[in-house]
Scaffold this active site. Structure first.
Site, PDB file in Angstrom:
ATOM      1  N   ARG A  53      -3.680   4.162  -1.266  1.00  0.00           N
ATOM      2  CA  ARG A  53      -4.163   3.073  -2.113  1.00  0.00           C
ATOM      3  C   ARG A  53      -3.581   1.721  -1.718  1.00  0.00           C
ATOM      4  NH1 ARG A  53      -1.686   5.612  -7.153  1.00  0.00           N
ATOM      5  NH2 ARG A  53      -0.680   6.859  -5.569  1.00  0.00           N
ATOM      6  N   HIS A  55       0.845  -1.197   0.000  1.00  0.00           N
ATOM      7  CA  HIS A  55       0.000   0.000   0.000  1.00  0.00           C
ATOM      8  C   HIS A  55       0.877   1.243   0.000  1.00  0.00           C
ATOM      9  CE1 HIS A  55       0.517   1.619   4.145  1.00  0.00           C
ATOM     10  NE2 HIS A  55       0.780   0.352   4.464  1.00  0.00           N
ATOM     11  N   CYS A  56       0.309   2.363  -0.467  1.00  0.00           N
ATOM     12  CA  CYS A  56       0.990   3.648  -0.415  1.00  0.00           C
ATOM     13  C   CYS A  56       0.193   4.560   0.504  1.00  0.00           C
ATOM     14  CB  CYS A  56       1.158   4.234  -1.810  1.00  0.00           C
ATOM     15  SG  CYS A  56      -0.393   4.481  -2.691  1.00  0.00           S
ATOM     16  N   ALA A  57       0.208   5.854   0.277  1.00  0.00           N
ATOM     17  CA  ALA A  57      -0.441   6.791   1.191  1.00  0.00           C
ATOM     18  C   ALA A  57      -1.960   6.665   1.194  1.00  0.00           C
ATOM     19  CB  ALA A  57      -0.043   8.220   0.839  1.00  0.00           C
TER      20      ALA A  57
END
Length: 476
Positions: free
Chosen positions: A30, A26-28
């Site tokens: 999504r 995951h990112c910030a």
């Protein structure tokens, strides 16, 4: 804290189950999946999950927009799926199985430029601020520039050239470092290689034309042959060619040289031959190719078809973002700035981002009161106005299609006017509304006009399209 247990179970089911997940991270905002069979993902069902704000596929990754609570959602998902997360780099590596050769090439280009973009943006802002200080005469100063009227600001202007020069003249150092970082080879060798391309011992690239005309190009004399001492300040392709050569040579050497002596011989036999090749073959070839590319693009931006070029590029930049092909424009912008003292391509990129953000703003106004959608549209519009359009494109505009088309039309008109009036930026800057800072003084008024077009036209068209059911029956 929100309870995402049911939503995580639903996502796991609709994404095709644990067996369909090759990698997850995951990112910030999504969740990032690499799926063994992307066709098994039920996109329509996934987007009905309360915690999900939208989905899209990019660079071989199926991405699910969750929002700021994504770390909590991610932890819950790993519990219900039993699938351990991996690093984003590992996800990118796994995603290559879903990419064609062109997408892989663009992905590599993106990974090289992404770490150095912040420095380039800072450099663009510095150049823009210095332009305000030393290039714009003000009536309240008696027609003088700020540096002509103030010893303090003259000192500030002179001092700011220190980081400005470090960023742009020594750009090859950042590129060769980033290449070795991407390739997983010795990064300090990449830094040293970059320094060897821009060393003060070499003729500055900006003085090459004059030295060639006067026949004063310095050289190394090896009795039987000579090598010109030419630097590659601000050059992109020579640095990329040299960086990849160094990395592949190091990888090859490590396969053949025993570990016991690799610390001595691998760095030496990787670096020295690469430096020689950089100044005899790779540098000159890369410089020439870079000049050809920038000359063709510059002709398109300034030649007899410039308004057509501007209109087409303005319309197509947002679709390029969707495919990932937009990353190639970074190298072109940098080459244009190095060869012609500025870039007319980058202003259109900023205008396209603004246009897509404006289309999202129109959707927010049309659907105001829809709290679920506002969780996506408000931050997406702000993000696009600050130069990052993926949330706007994938979260809203492609979902409805007609705002995406409205943004393309607004960007096309703005691009038409931008090339018609010759709007030029010093270099890459923040690709949104704050981007006006890096625009050259003589282009400032016209860029603000183009910015107004990029804001007003998409908003008006989005409203018209929805009110009259134009393009509203389509699904991306």
């Amino acid at each position: 804290m929100a309870d995402f247990n049911k939503d995580a179970k639903d996502l796991l089911q609709h994404i095709g189950g644990t067996d369909n997940i090759a990698a997850v991270s995951h990112c910030a905002t999504r969740m990032r999946f690499v799926l063994n069979d992307p066709a098994k993902a039920d996109v329509e069902a996934i987007e009905k999950i309360p915690a999900v704000k939208g989905t899209f596929t990019q660079a071989g990754q199926f991405q699910v927009i969750v929002g700021n609570d994504v770390p909590v959602f991610y932890n819950e998902f790993t519990k219900v799926s039993g699938k351990s997360g991996v690093s984003k780099d590992a996800v990118k590596d796994a995603a290559k199985q879903n990419q064609n050769p062109l997408q892989r090439a663009m992905s590599v280009l993106a990974e090289i430029f992404a770490p150095i973009i912040p420095a380039i943006i800072v450099g663009g802002l510095i150049l823009g601020f210095r332009n305000i200080l030393d290039s714009i005469p003000f009536e309240f100063l008696g027609g003088k520039t700020i540096v002509q009227s103030s010893v303090f600001w003259n000192g500030v202007n002179d001092f700011l050239w220190l980081p400005g020069e470090a960023i742009f003249h020594f750009l090859p150092v950042g590129i060769t470092w980033s290449v070795t970082r991407r390739m997983g080879t010795t990064q300090i060798l990449g830094i040293i290689l970059g320094i060897c391309l821009v060393s003060p011992q070499l003729l500055n690239a900006y003085g090459y034309a004059e030295a060639l005309q006067t026949g004063t190009i310095p050289f190394w004399d090896f009795e039987f042959f000579q090598i010109n001492k030419i630097g590659y300040q601000a050059q992109v392709l020579p640095a990329m060619f040299a960086g990849f050569t160094l990395s592949y040579l190091e990888i090859w050497l490590r396969k053949w040289i025993p570990n016991a002596i690799s610390m001595i011989f691998v760095p030496f036999f990787a670096l020295i031959p690469t430096v020689i090749l950089a100044h005899t073959v790779l540098g000159p070839i890369g410089w020439q190719i870079g000049q050809w590319i920038s000359a063709v693009v510059f002709w398109g931006l300034t030649g007899p078809i410039k308004v057509i070029f501007g209109a087409i590029f303005g319309a197509l930049y947002a679709p390029l973002v969707i495919t990932g092909l937009h990353h190639m424009t970074n190298a072109i912008d940098l080459q244009l700035a190095a060869d012609f003292g500025g870039t007319q391509l980058w202003p259109m990129i900023a205008l396209s981002n603004i246009a897509q953000g404006s289309a999202v703003a129109a959707i927010w106004w049309l659907h105001r009161g829809n709290e679920e959608e506002e969780q996506v549209s408000v931050p997406a519009a702000i993000s696009a106005y600050l130069g990052v359009t993926e949330p706007a494109l994938f979260g809203i505009n492609l979902k409805y299609v007609y705002p995406f088309i409205a943004g393309m039309i607004g960007s096309s008109i703005a691009g038409f006017v931008s090339t018609l009036t010759g709007v030029t930026a010093n270099n890459i800057g923040i690709g949104g509304i704050p981007g006006f800072i890096v625009i050259q003084p003589q282009s400032m008024v016209f860029f603000l006009i183009c910015m107004g077009i990029a804001i007003v036209v998409p908003i008006v068209l989005t409203i018209i399209f929805e009110k009259n059911n134009i393009f509203t029956g389509k699904k991306a």
